[in-house]
Design a protein around this motif. Structure first.
Motif, short mmCIF file in Angstrom:
data_model
loop_
_atom_site.label_atom_id
_atom_site.label_comp_id
_atom_site.label_asym_id
_atom_site.label_seq_id
_atom_site.Cartn_x
_atom_site.Cartn_y
_atom_site.Cartn_z
N ALA A 102 0.88 -1.08 0.05
CA ALA A 102 0.02 -0.04 -0.07
C ALA A 102 0.76 1.13 0.01
O ALA A 102 0.45 2.42 -0.61
CB ALA A 102 -1.01 -0.04 1.26
N ALA A 103 2.04 1.28 0.61
CA ALA A 103 2.93 2.30 0.54
C ALA A 103 4.47 2.00 0.81
O ALA A 103 4.54 0.80 1.31
CB ALA A 103 2.41 3.12 1.90
N LEU A 124 2.05 2.69 12.96
CA LEU A 124 3.21 1.82 12.92
C LEU A 124 4.54 2.64 13.20
O LEU A 124 4.62 3.79 12.69
CB LEU A 124 3.42 1.26 11.40
CG LEU A 124 4.76 0.56 11.11
CD1 LEU A 124 4.51 -0.75 11.66
CD2 LEU A 124 4.95 0.46 9.69
N ALA A 125 4.86 1.81 14.57
CA ALA A 125 6.27 2.51 15.09
C ALA A 125 7.34 1.85 14.46
O ALA A 125 7.54 0.73 14.39
CB ALA A 125 5.95 2.41 16.74
N ALA A 132 16.42 6.84 16.01
CA ALA A 132 15.07 7.55 15.78
C ALA A 132 14.08 6.61 16.05
O ALA A 132 14.03 5.44 15.44
CB ALA A 132 15.17 8.04 14.14
N VAL A 133 12.87 7.28 16.61
CA VAL A 133 11.76 6.34 16.86
C VAL A 133 10.67 7.24 16.15
O VAL A 133 10.40 8.48 16.43
CB VAL A 133 11.36 6.29 18.47
CG1 VAL A 133 10.08 5.49 18.46
CG2 VAL A 133 12.54 5.41 18.95
N LYS A 134 9.86 6.73 15.04
CA LYS A 134 9.12 7.56 14.68
C LYS A 134 7.63 6.75 14.57
O LYS A 134 7.70 5.46 14.45
CB LYS A 134 9.56 7.64 12.97
CG LYS A 134 10.56 8.52 13.14
CD LYS A 134 11.24 8.73 11.44
CE LYS A 134 12.60 9.70 11.45
NZ LYS A 134 13.14 9.88 10.12
N ILE A 135 6.45 7.57 14.41
CA ILE A 135 4.99 6.97 14.13
C ILE A 135 4.60 7.43 12.98
O ILE A 135 4.69 8.32 12.43
CB ILE A 135 4.25 7.48 15.34
CG1 ILE A 135 4.91 7.36 16.65
CG2 ILE A 135 3.07 6.77 15.17
CD1 ILE A 135 5.29 5.75 17.36
N TRP A 136 4.01 6.15 12.14
CA TRP A 136 3.72 6.45 10.91
C TRP A 136 2.02 5.93 10.73
O TRP A 136 1.63 5.10 11.41
CB TRP A 136 4.27 5.60 9.78
CG TRP A 136 5.75 5.60 10.02
CD1 TRP A 136 6.60 5.05 10.87
CD2 TRP A 136 6.72 6.65 9.34
NE1 TRP A 136 7.78 5.29 10.73
CE2 TRP A 136 8.20 6.12 9.94
CE3 TRP A 136 6.51 7.48 8.43
CZ2 TRP A 136 9.25 6.67 9.24
CZ3 TRP A 136 7.55 8.12 7.77
CH2 TRP A 136 8.82 7.79 8.11
N SER A 137 1.42 6.93 10.07
CA SER A 137 -0.05 6.81 9.69
C SER A 137 -0.23 5.34 8.93
O SER A 137 0.45 5.29 7.87
CB SER A 137 -0.81 7.86 9.07
OG SER A 137 -0.72 9.03 10.05
N VAL A 138 -1.21 4.71 9.16
CA VAL A 138 -1.36 3.52 8.24
C VAL A 138 -3.05 3.63 7.68
O VAL A 138 -4.02 4.04 8.29
CB VAL A 138 -1.38 2.22 9.07
CG1 VAL A 138 -2.11 0.92 8.38
CG2 VAL A 138 -0.32 1.88 9.64
N TYR A 144 3.61 10.67 11.19
CA TYR A 144 2.47 11.45 12.11
C TYR A 144 3.46 11.88 13.40
O TYR A 144 3.04 12.94 13.65
CB TYR A 144 1.75 10.28 12.70
CG TYR A 144 1.02 10.78 13.95
CD1 TYR A 144 -0.01 11.51 13.77
CD2 TYR A 144 1.00 10.30 15.10
CE1 TYR A 144 -0.85 12.10 14.79
CE2 TYR A 144 0.37 10.50 16.47
CZ TYR A 144 -0.65 11.48 16.03
OH TYR A 144 -1.34 11.93 17.23
N ARG A 145 4.39 11.51 13.92
CA ARG A 145 5.23 11.98 14.93
C ARG A 145 6.61 11.32 15.13
O ARG A 145 6.70 10.04 14.81
CB ARG A 145 4.41 11.62 16.17
CG ARG A 145 5.02 12.75 17.30
CD ARG A 145 4.26 12.19 18.51
NE ARG A 145 2.78 12.68 18.66
CZ ARG A 145 2.45 13.86 18.69
NH1 ARG A 145 3.12 14.67 18.96
NH2 ARG A 145 0.93 13.93 18.81
N GLU A 146 7.40 12.17 15.40
CA GLU A 146 8.84 11.72 15.72
C GLU A 146 9.07 11.81 17.25
O GLU A 146 8.94 12.88 17.69
CB GLU A 146 10.08 12.29 14.83
CG GLU A 146 11.51 12.13 15.04
CD GLU A 146 12.34 12.27 14.14
OE1 GLU A 146 13.61 11.93 14.14
OE2 GLU A 146 12.14 12.82 13.39
#
Length: 306
Positions: A102-103, A124-125, A132-138, A144-146
């Motif tokens: 999907a991406a 998804l983290a 680095a710890v990042k949050i991604w939109s699914v 979404y946020r770092e």
């Protein structure tokens, strides 16, 4: 970088697909295994760079396959999504409904060491070698946020059962808890041991456990900081942890190929098992909590606990 091959099995299919002997060999040349909470999605990925997606169990036909650079992290969200990433820092988000990615998006220039879906599957983290710890939109894959941390590699991530908090543990011997509402680090717990932390896990009831190159596993109430249990292992460093579905037991896998089942009511050993030759790089409880999937020495096994 350790050899990484991940098998992710949906909980609904695991027992029927894997059989019922006390210790049944499932797949050779595999060093990591994780189980989804629901659904029948199965994904394999490894250092050879090949990804295979199956729906319906180990013997089900492959519905998607691709090959690329070495992969070090895999995750699955029920029957809906899977994700994988590795050497080049690129994350692939796969949609089971569409039968294709999907991406694809870059987490950064450094390798990705861990991936975790939130309990609701909407985020998804990722954790990187660069800290680095990042949050991604699914399913969009938009950042979404770092989350702020130091530059030490983050080895392991775990979401709280309500999805509000994310815990990360890494090579600085610290376990950090972030509030995902605003991205603040609300708690930082020192491991109090020499060496890196290798694994962190939330229980379904909200307890937090971590372990690493020291032989001690600690279980906390993360927000209050109250120590619930300090579990002293006898063998090598602990590299994988998983709570039972009722939160009453904790399973640990160590560098020496041993599995230990801990009773958290008494903070004591309930049972010891041999998973295989080599580090137990990943463990996951199967439905009901009576059996687990464990990866050790390049082999994945179903092990009955009762």
């Amino acid at each position: 970088m350790s050899r990484s091959v991940c098998w992710l099995l949906a909980a609904a299919c695991a027992l029927s697909a894997c059989g019922s002997p006390d210790r049944e060999l499932i797949e050779r040349r595999v060093s990591g295994v994780r189980a989804a909470r629901s659904g029948d999605l199965l994904v394999s990925c490894g250092e050879e760079g090949e990804v295979s997606v199956r729906r319906g169990g180990l013997d089900a036909p492959v519905i998607y396959r691709e090959r690329g650079l070495p992969l070090y992290a895999c995750a699955v969200s029920g029957p809906h999504y899977a994700a994988w990433a590795g050497l080049d820092g690129k994350i692939t988000l796969f949609s089971a409904a569409a039968g294709k990615p999907a991406a694809r998006f870059m987490a950064g220039e450094w390798s990705v060491l861990d991936l975790r879906f939130s309990p609701d599957g909407r985020c998804l983290a990722s954790a990187g070698l660069d800290g680095a710890v990042k949050i991604w939109s699914v399913p969009s894959g938009r950042l979404y946020r770092e989350l702020k941390r130091n530059n030490f590699p983050v080895r392991s991530l775990s979401f709280s059962p309500d999805g509000r908090y994310l815990a990360g543990a890494g090579y600085d011997s610290m376990a950090v808890l972030w509030d995902l509402k605003d991205g603040r680090a609300v708690k930082a717990i020192s491991a109090g041991m020499e060496g890196a932390l290798e694994t962190v896990a939330f229980s379904p009831s909200g307890l937090l456990a971590y372990g690493g190159q020291g032989r001690t596993i600690k279980v906390w109430e993360p927000l209050t900081g109250r120590l619930v249990c300090s579990l002293e292992g006898r063998f090598g460093a602990n590299v994988s942890l998983a709570f039972s579905p009722d939160s009453g037991k904790l399973l640990s896998g160590d560098m020496s190929g041993n599995l230990t089942v801990w009773d958290l009511d008494g903070c004591s050993v309930s049972r010891k098992l041999a998973a295989g030759p080599g580090p137990v790089n990943s463990v996951s409880f199967l439905p009901g909590g009576n059996s687990v999937l464990a990866a050790s020495g390049g082999e994945v096994r179903v092990i009955q606990l009762r």
